[in-house]
Design a protein around this motif. Structure first.
Motif, short mmCIF file in Angstrom:
data_model
loop_
_atom_site.label_atom_id
_atom_site.label_comp_id
_atom_site.label_asym_id
_atom_site.label_seq_id
_atom_site.Cartn_x
_atom_site.Cartn_y
_atom_site.Cartn_z
N LEU A 263 1.98 7.20 21.00
CA LEU A 263 2.00 5.13 21.60
C LEU A 263 2.34 5.39 19.89
CD1 LEU A 263 3.29 3.39 23.06
CD2 LEU A 263 0.94 2.76 23.93
N GLN A 264 1.90 5.35 19.15
CA GLN A 264 1.84 4.69 17.78
C GLN A 264 2.72 4.93 17.41
OE1 GLN A 264 -1.87 5.54 16.52
NE2 GLN A 264 -3.02 4.85 18.12
N ALA B 76 -12.42 14.94 5.67
CA ALA B 76 -13.42 14.85 5.04
C ALA B 76 -12.08 14.56 3.68
CB ALA B 76 -14.04 16.09 4.55
N SER B 77 -11.74 15.59 2.90
CA SER B 77 -10.76 15.22 2.40
C SER B 77 -10.14 13.35 2.31
CB SER B 77 -9.42 15.94 2.21
OG SER B 77 -8.61 16.03 0.86
N LEU B 78 -9.44 13.08 3.39
CA LEU B 78 -9.09 11.56 4.19
C LEU B 78 -10.10 10.54 4.03
CD1 LEU B 78 -6.16 10.76 4.57
CD2 LEU B 78 -7.55 10.25 7.25
N LEU B 79 -11.04 10.99 4.19
CA LEU B 79 -11.86 10.12 4.01
C LEU B 79 -12.36 9.87 2.57
CD1 LEU B 79 -14.56 10.38 7.42
CD2 LEU B 79 -12.83 8.35 6.37
N GLN B 80 -12.65 10.24 1.67
CA GLN B 80 -12.63 11.08 0.73
C GLN B 80 -12.38 10.09 -0.62
OE1 GLN B 80 -13.27 15.08 0.26
NE2 GLN B 80 -15.00 15.40 1.30
N LYS B 81 -10.81 10.45 -0.56
CA LYS B 81 -9.82 9.84 -1.02
C LYS B 81 -9.63 8.34 -1.19
CE LYS B 81 -7.13 14.24 -1.14
NZ LYS B 81 -5.90 15.13 -1.06
N ALA C 277 0.90 -1.10 0.16
CA ALA C 277 -0.05 -0.23 0.03
C ALA C 277 0.90 1.18 0.07
CB ALA C 277 -1.44 -0.09 0.98
N SER C 278 0.56 2.10 -0.79
CA SER C 278 1.05 3.40 -1.05
C SER C 278 1.31 4.20 0.16
CB SER C 278 0.69 3.98 -2.16
OG SER C 278 -0.38 4.65 -2.39
N GLN C 279 0.14 3.71 0.93
CA GLN C 279 -0.28 5.47 2.26
C GLN C 279 -0.90 4.49 3.35
OE1 GLN C 279 1.35 8.21 3.41
NE2 GLN C 279 2.53 7.55 1.46
N LEU C 280 -0.84 4.68 4.36
CA LEU C 280 -1.63 3.99 5.30
C LEU C 280 -2.27 4.99 6.26
CD1 LEU C 280 -0.60 1.02 4.65
CD2 LEU C 280 -2.39 0.49 5.53
N TYR C 281 -3.48 5.92 6.51
CA TYR C 281 -3.54 6.89 7.45
C TYR C 281 -4.31 6.27 8.93
CZ TYR C 281 -1.83 10.65 4.23
OH TYR C 281 -0.93 11.01 3.78
N GLY C 282 -4.26 6.63 9.99
CA GLY C 282 -4.97 5.93 10.74
C GLY C 282 -4.74 6.94 11.46
N VAL C 283 -6.47 7.48 12.37
CA VAL C 283 -7.04 8.83 12.69
C VAL C 283 -7.50 8.33 14.00
CG1 VAL C 283 -8.84 10.45 13.08
CG2 VAL C 283 -8.19 9.85 10.19
N GLN D 149 10.17 0.94 11.23
CA GLN D 149 10.86 1.54 10.44
C GLN D 149 9.14 1.79 9.40
OE1 GLN D 149 13.90 -0.39 9.10
NE2 GLN D 149 15.12 0.18 10.52
N PHE D 150 8.01 1.66 9.82
CA PHE D 150 7.14 1.68 8.89
C PHE D 150 6.61 3.25 8.56
CE2 PHE D 150 4.78 -1.87 11.61
CZ PHE D 150 5.83 -2.79 10.77
N ILE D 151 7.68 3.97 8.64
CA ILE D 151 7.23 5.66 8.80
C ILE D 151 7.13 6.08 7.50
CG2 ILE D 151 9.82 6.61 8.70
CD1 ILE D 151 9.01 8.46 10.22
N ASP D 152 7.60 5.61 6.44
CA ASP D 152 7.77 5.69 4.76
C ASP D 152 6.28 5.48 4.47
OD1 ASP D 152 7.86 2.83 5.02
OD2 ASP D 152 8.20 2.11 3.31
N ARG D 153 5.01 4.88 4.80
CA ARG D 153 4.20 4.79 3.72
C ARG D 153 2.60 4.51 4.91
NH1 ARG D 153 2.24 -0.61 2.12
NH2 ARG D 153 4.70 -1.74 3.39
N MET D 154 3.32 4.97 6.41
CA MET D 154 1.94 4.49 7.73
C MET D 154 2.28 6.46 8.49
SD MET D 154 1.82 2.05 10.64
CE MET D 154 1.54 1.16 9.35
N LYS D 155 1.12 6.78 8.63
CA LYS D 155 1.38 8.14 9.34
C LYS D 155 0.04 8.33 10.27
CE LYS D 155 0.78 12.82 8.48
NZ LYS D 155 0.59 13.90 7.51
N VAL D 156 -0.51 9.00 11.05
CA VAL D 156 -1.48 8.39 12.54
C VAL D 156 -1.77 10.30 12.21
CG1 VAL D 156 -1.97 8.51 15.00
CG2 VAL D 156 -0.55 6.71 13.84
N VAL D 157 -2.87 10.55 12.51
CA VAL D 157 -4.12 11.99 12.01
C VAL D 157 -4.06 12.32 13.84
CG1 VAL D 157 -4.70 13.30 10.71
CG2 VAL D 157 -3.33 11.89 9.54
#
Length: 286
Positions: free
Chosen positions: A167-168, A192-197, A152-158, A176-184
């Motif tokens: 902690l996350q 809204a934008s994140l959900l729409q995409k 997966a190119s990008q994974l986001y957790g809200v 070393q997941f930082i290249d594709r994973m981000k916590v918001v």
């Protein structure tokens, strides 16, 4: 070797076993743990290491004092309930904690008596079994799965809770997941934008223990309004019908999603919690 060829090879080996040894061979095949290593992947090992790291950094109930709403909801439950994080503690681990006196599966209904009842356990996380079922059998082979199971190119957790965000972030950096994973760190109703995409949205017990009913209804209305990309996928635990049943909303499920039937029998590993798997529901956005 394909399944049918492997099956024939196994049957040929069994049929070729001398009659005197056949009962012992069959008993071994039914009871051995020798096959376990064949279904354990490096991804499983990484996830178990992460779980161990988190256990060392969290209290046994895996909750921070800053989770005021969730703690209050648990205390207000009509019967005794404890939070046992399914990702951190599988059944075997819970059994070992019970043996050490650090946890209990039951409570006394009359102090001093032998009348006990089972404690209700609740988890806000997927267990390793549920994660493997979700990413290996529920979601199709697309670029939008979990970090360890796809490209997966990008994974986001809200995440609303600042303590859990911190902690996350620590785990993401350490493994070393930082290249594709981000916590918001945010309320989902600001994203809204994140959900729409999103191509895939996964929601596991996300609102009931963290928001009051009015806030839950607002959040679901927001999600139904913004998760609209045709053909995208929505995974929920529990079902949308159950989550919305006690809320006042204008959401028309038949106009928003189509539920996809899941084959819960496809998960073949031992100690399967069928009831837990059946709480996972998959929807396609119309």
């Amino acid at each position: 070797m394909e399944l049918e060829a492997a099956r024939r090879a196994v049957l040929a080996a069994v049929r070729g076993t001398c009659a005197a040894d056949l009962p012992r061979l069959l008993h071994w095949m039914r009871n051995t743990n020798d096959f376990d290593e064949l279904v354990v992947t490096n991804n499983d090992v990484v996830l178990k290491n992460i779980a161990e790291d988190l256990r060392n950094r969290l209290p046994i109930e895996a909750m921070f004092n800053s989770e005021h709403q969730a703690i209050q909801k648990i205390h207000q439950h009509p019967l005794p309930m404890i939070h046992v994080d399914a990702f951190l503690y599988d059944d075997d681990f819970v059994d070992s904690l019970c043996e050490e006196g650090k946890m209990s599966r039951s409570y006394c209904t009359e102090c001093g008596s032998y009348k006990t009842a089972s404690l209700e356990f609740i988890s806000h996380s997927f267990s390793l079994m549920e994660l493997k079922f979700l990413y290996q059998h529920v979601l199709p082979d697309l670029t939008g799965k979990g970090y360890l199971y796809s490209s997966a190119s990008q994974l986001y957790g809200v995440e609303m809770n600042a303590d859990f965000c911190q902690l996350q972030e620590m785990m993401i950096t350490k493994y070393q997941f930082i290249d594709r994973m981000k916590v918001v760190h945010a309320d989902i109703c600001t994203q809204a934008s994140l959900l729409q995409k999103a191509d895939v949205v996964v929601m596991n017990n996300v609102f009931e223990y963290f928001l009051d009913r009015q806030e839950q209804a607002r959040a679901w209305e927001f999600i139904a309004c913004n998760v609209r990309k045709r053909g995208s996928l929505l995974v929920t635990v529990p079902s949308l019908k159950e989550s919305l049943s006690k809320l006042q909303t204008d959401i028309q499920l038949s106009q928003w999603v189509e539920e996809r039937e899941l084959n819960y029998d496809v998960y073949m590993e031992k100690d399967v919690d069928r009831e837990a798997l059946e709480q996972i529901h998959l929807y396609k956005i119309l």
